[in-house]
Design a protein around this motif. Sequence first.
Motif, PDB file in Angstrom:
ATOM      1  N   VAL A 334     105.292-101.453  24.789  1.00  0.00           N
ATOM      2  CA  VAL A 334     106.060-100.236  24.562  1.00  0.00           C
ATOM      3  C   VAL A 334     105.394 -99.299  23.565  1.00  0.00           C
ATOM      4  O   VAL A 334     105.376 -98.081  23.746  1.00  0.00           O
ATOM      5  CB  VAL A 334     107.485-100.590  24.091  1.00  0.00           C
ATOM      6  N   ARG A 335     104.857 -99.846  22.495  1.00  0.00           N
ATOM      7  CA  ARG A 335     104.289 -98.970  21.473  1.00  0.00           C
ATOM      8  C   ARG A 335     103.099 -98.174  22.019  1.00  0.00           C
ATOM      9  O   ARG A 335     102.865 -97.029  21.628  1.00  0.00           O
ATOM     10  CB  ARG A 335     103.884 -99.780  20.244  1.00  0.00           C
ATOM     11  N   ARG A 336     102.353 -98.749  22.924  1.00  0.00           N
ATOM     12  CA  ARG A 336     101.229 -98.006  23.528  1.00  0.00           C
ATOM     13  C   ARG A 336     101.744 -96.898  24.444  1.00  0.00           C
ATOM     14  O   ARG A 336     101.163 -95.814  24.498  1.00  0.00           O
ATOM     15  CB  ARG A 336     100.322 -98.966  24.304  1.00  0.00           C
ATOM     16  N   LEU A 337     102.827 -97.185  25.171  1.00  0.00           N
ATOM     17  CA  LEU A 337     103.405 -96.147  26.026  1.00  0.00           C
ATOM     18  C   LEU A 337     103.899 -94.981  25.174  1.00  0.00           C
ATOM     19  O   LEU A 337     103.769 -93.816  25.543  1.00  0.00           O
ATOM     20  CB  LEU A 337     104.544 -96.726  26.853  1.00  0.00           C
ATOM     21  N   LEU A 338     104.467 -95.308  24.020  1.00  0.00           N
ATOM     22  CA  LEU A 338     104.969 -94.274  23.117  1.00  0.00           C
ATOM     23  C   LEU A 338     103.847 -93.459  22.502  1.00  0.00           C
ATOM     24  O   LEU A 338     103.859 -92.219  22.549  1.00  0.00           O
ATOM     25  CB  LEU A 338     105.774 -94.928  21.988  1.00  0.00           C
ATOM     26  N   ARG A 341     100.597 -92.499  25.323  1.00  0.00           N
ATOM     27  CA  ARG A 341     100.977 -91.657  26.460  1.00  0.00           C
ATOM     28  C   ARG A 341     102.043 -90.629  26.107  1.00  0.00           C
ATOM     29  O   ARG A 341     102.279 -89.706  26.874  1.00  0.00           O
ATOM     30  CB  ARG A 341     101.499 -92.520  27.618  1.00  0.00           C
ATOM     31  N   GLY A 342     102.723 -90.812  25.009  1.00  0.00           N
ATOM     32  CA  GLY A 342     103.794 -89.881  24.651  1.00  0.00           C
ATOM     33  C   GLY A 342     105.008 -89.989  25.558  1.00  0.00           C
ATOM     34  O   GLY A 342     105.764 -89.027  25.721  1.00  0.00           O
ATOM     35  N   ILE A 343     105.217 -91.171  26.154  1.00  0.00           N
ATOM     36  CA  ILE A 343     106.365 -91.375  27.043  1.00  0.00           C
ATOM     37  C   ILE A 343     107.596 -91.697  26.202  1.00  0.00           C
ATOM     38  O   ILE A 343     107.565 -92.571  25.332  1.00  0.00           O
ATOM     39  CB  ILE A 343     106.090 -92.521  28.033  1.00  0.00           C
ATOM     40  N   ALA A 363     117.226-104.450  19.981  1.00  0.00           N
ATOM     41  CA  ALA A 363     116.291-103.927  18.987  1.00  0.00           C
ATOM     42  C   ALA A 363     115.502-105.056  18.331  1.00  0.00           C
ATOM     43  O   ALA A 363     114.274-104.981  18.182  1.00  0.00           O
ATOM     44  CB  ALA A 363     117.048-103.117  17.929  1.00  0.00           C
ATOM     45  N   ARG A 364     116.204-106.129  17.929  1.00  0.00           N
ATOM     46  CA  ARG A 364     115.474-107.222  17.274  1.00  0.00           C
ATOM     47  C   ARG A 364     114.541-107.918  18.253  1.00  0.00           C
ATOM     48  O   ARG A 364     113.426-108.311  17.900  1.00  0.00           O
ATOM     49  CB  ARG A 364     116.434-108.204  16.606  1.00  0.00           C
ATOM     50  N   GLN A 365     114.971-108.043  19.516  1.00  0.00           N
ATOM     51  CA  GLN A 365     114.095-108.656  20.507  1.00  0.00           C
ATOM     52  C   GLN A 365     112.899-107.755  20.827  1.00  0.00           C
ATOM     53  O   GLN A 365     111.802-108.244  21.097  1.00  0.00           O
ATOM     54  CB  GLN A 365     114.881-108.973  21.775  1.00  0.00           C
ATOM     55  N   ALA A 366     113.102-106.443  20.786  1.00  0.00           N
ATOM     56  CA  ALA A 366     111.982-105.523  20.988  1.00  0.00           C
ATOM     57  C   ALA A 366     110.935-105.735  19.894  1.00  0.00           C
ATOM     58  O   ALA A 366     109.723-105.728  20.155  1.00  0.00           O
ATOM     59  CB  ALA A 366     112.470-104.076  20.985  1.00  0.00           C
ATOM     60  N   ARG A 382      98.362-102.894  16.261  1.00  0.00           N
ATOM     61  CA  ARG A 382      99.098-101.653  16.475  1.00  0.00           C
ATOM     62  C   ARG A 382     100.186-101.780  17.547  1.00  0.00           C
ATOM     63  O   ARG A 382     100.987-100.866  17.733  1.00  0.00           O
ATOM     64  CB  ARG A 382      98.149-100.518  16.862  1.00  0.00           C
ATOM     65  N   ASP A 383     100.242-102.887  18.249  1.00  0.00           N
ATOM     66  CA  ASP A 383     101.275-103.102  19.263  1.00  0.00           C
ATOM     67  C   ASP A 383     102.610-103.520  18.663  1.00  0.00           C
ATOM     68  O   ASP A 383     103.633-103.535  19.352  1.00  0.00           O
ATOM     69  CB  ASP A 383     100.828-104.174  20.265  1.00  0.00           C
ATOM     70  N   ARG A 384     102.630-103.851  17.372  1.00  0.00           N
ATOM     71  CA  ARG A 384     103.856-104.326  16.725  1.00  0.00           C
ATOM     72  C   ARG A 384     104.801-103.168  16.430  1.00  0.00           C
ATOM     73  O   ARG A 384     104.407-102.160  15.867  1.00  0.00           O
ATOM     74  CB  ARG A 384     103.526-105.043  15.415  1.00  0.00           C
TER      75      ARG A 384
END
Length: 485
Positions: A334-338, A341-343, A363-366, A382-384
Motif C-alpha cells: 500500500v505505501r508504494r501505491l500511495l 503512484r499517488g493513488i 488500521a492495526r492490521q494494515a 519504506r514499505d512500513r
Amino acid sequence: MHVGSQQNRTAVRNKVFLGLFVHSTALDELEYLHETAVFVDKSGTIVAVEKNCNEEKVRETVLARLGWEAADVEVVKARGGQFFFPGFIDTHIHAPQYPNVGIFGSSTLLDWLNTYTFPLEASFSDKAKARQVYTRVIRKTLSHGTTCAAYYATIDVPSTNLLADLCLVSGQRALIGRVCMDSDLSPDYYRDASPEASIAATKATIEHIRTIDPALSLIRPVITPRFAPSCTLPLLRQLGDLAKETALPIQTHISENKSEVALVRELFPPSLTGAADDSYAAVYDAVGLLTERTVLAHAVHLTEHEADLVAARKAKISHCPCSNSALTSGAAPVRRLLLDRGIACGLGTDVSGGYSASVLEAARQAALVSRHVAFGPGGEERDRLSVDEVLFLATRGGAEVVGLGDKVGGFEVGMEWDAQLVGLGAIGEDGEEQEWEGEDGGPGGNVDVFGWESWPERVAKWVYNGDDRNTVKVWVKGRLVHERK
C-alpha cells in the motif's frame, strides 16, 4: 447503547465541542489541538475552530460573534483521557455477510464464496432476516466509530433498499450497492437473470435512494459489479454506460488473489474485450468502469503496468489487510501505491472475509501487514506504515476514496462533524483502573494509560490495543448516533 432514535432531538441545536482534537493533516502527520473549541451549526457543519479556548471564552466572545444564543447551544466537553477524532470510513464491507465474521476456515476465496457467502446472501430475500442482520451490522459499525461505510448488499432489491432505509434512520453515512452478477460462474440460485435484469434492478435501487434522500446528503447509491468473473462482458459494458450516464461512484474487487487474476485472463482476453492487454485493470478500463469515482478493493497483485493505469485513471483503492490475511490472498504494498503512484487509498474491513467490523482493527492490521511487505521478497524499510499513516488511511484517505474528501475526515471550517469521542483508561499507583484527576470516571477497555505517556504514545496504544469500549460517543453530520453507557 445505540442512540439513533435520539438523533432528531440532538440535530436541531448548535453545538460546541471542547477539549483535545486529534486529526490528520498529512499522510504522515497527526495534529494535536489542545484546549480547543469546535463550533458546529444546526446543519452539522463546522463553522469555527478556536484554539486556546475555554468555556468562559466560548460564552463571552465566540457565541456573540457567531450570533448564537447560549440557550440554543449544546456543549460537549472531553474529560480527562478523552479526545475527539474524526469518524472512521470503511471503504469496503459486505453488510449481509456480517453473520459469517470469523468463519473463513481454510477456504480459498472462490471456495469460500460458494460454501459460505452465496448461500447466506441468497437468503436475504427473507426481509425479516435482512432487517435483523442489517440492523446489527449498522449498530456494530457505529459502535466502532464508523461514521461512513461503503456497503455491498445482495442482488435482492427490496432488502438492498431496506439497508439504505436503515442507514438513513440510524444516521450512518453510507454508500449502498446492489450487487450485480449474471455469470454462470455464480450459482443458479443466486445470480441475475440477464444483463438487462441486472441493470433494471440496479436502477430500481438508485431510484429508491434518490427518493428517501433526494440530495444524497447521507445515503448514496454506488454501482456494484461484484467482480469481473461474476459478470458477463455485456453486463460489465452496460454498467460502465450506467456509471457514465449517472456519474455515480463504482465499487468492485480487483486482483485479490492469484487464481482470480488468472481466471480473469482466461475469461476476458483482449480479443474479446478490446482491452490494451489481458490484465484485470485493463478489463475494467475497456468497459468504462475504471474512473476517478471507482473504488477497487484489495489490489494485492497489481502489476506495475496496472498500477500505472489505475493512477492514470485516478481510481481509488480500498486496502483490506484483515481479509487479505484471513483468506491467504497476499499482502498489498500500500505505501508504494500511495507514494510512488499517488493513488488514493483507504481501509476496508471487508466483512466477512475480514473477521472484524472495526476500522481500528483494520488500521492495526494494515500496520502489521506492511511490516511483512517490508521484510518479504523485494521489501524495503519504506514499505512500513506508521501509526500516523494508518490513521490517515482510516479517515482522510478513506474520505477521498469514497468521494467525500471535501466533507469529512478532519476538523476544518466547512467540513461536516463526523466524529467520535475516544476515552482511554487511567491506571493508579495500585495498578487498578481509576478516575482521571478531577473527573467522575472514565471508560474501561483494553488501553491502559499510566500518566507518563505523551499524547502520541497514548494514540499509538489506542491503535494497537483499542476497541469499541473506547468509543464513547459518535456523531454523523452533527447528530449523535451512538453513545456507550
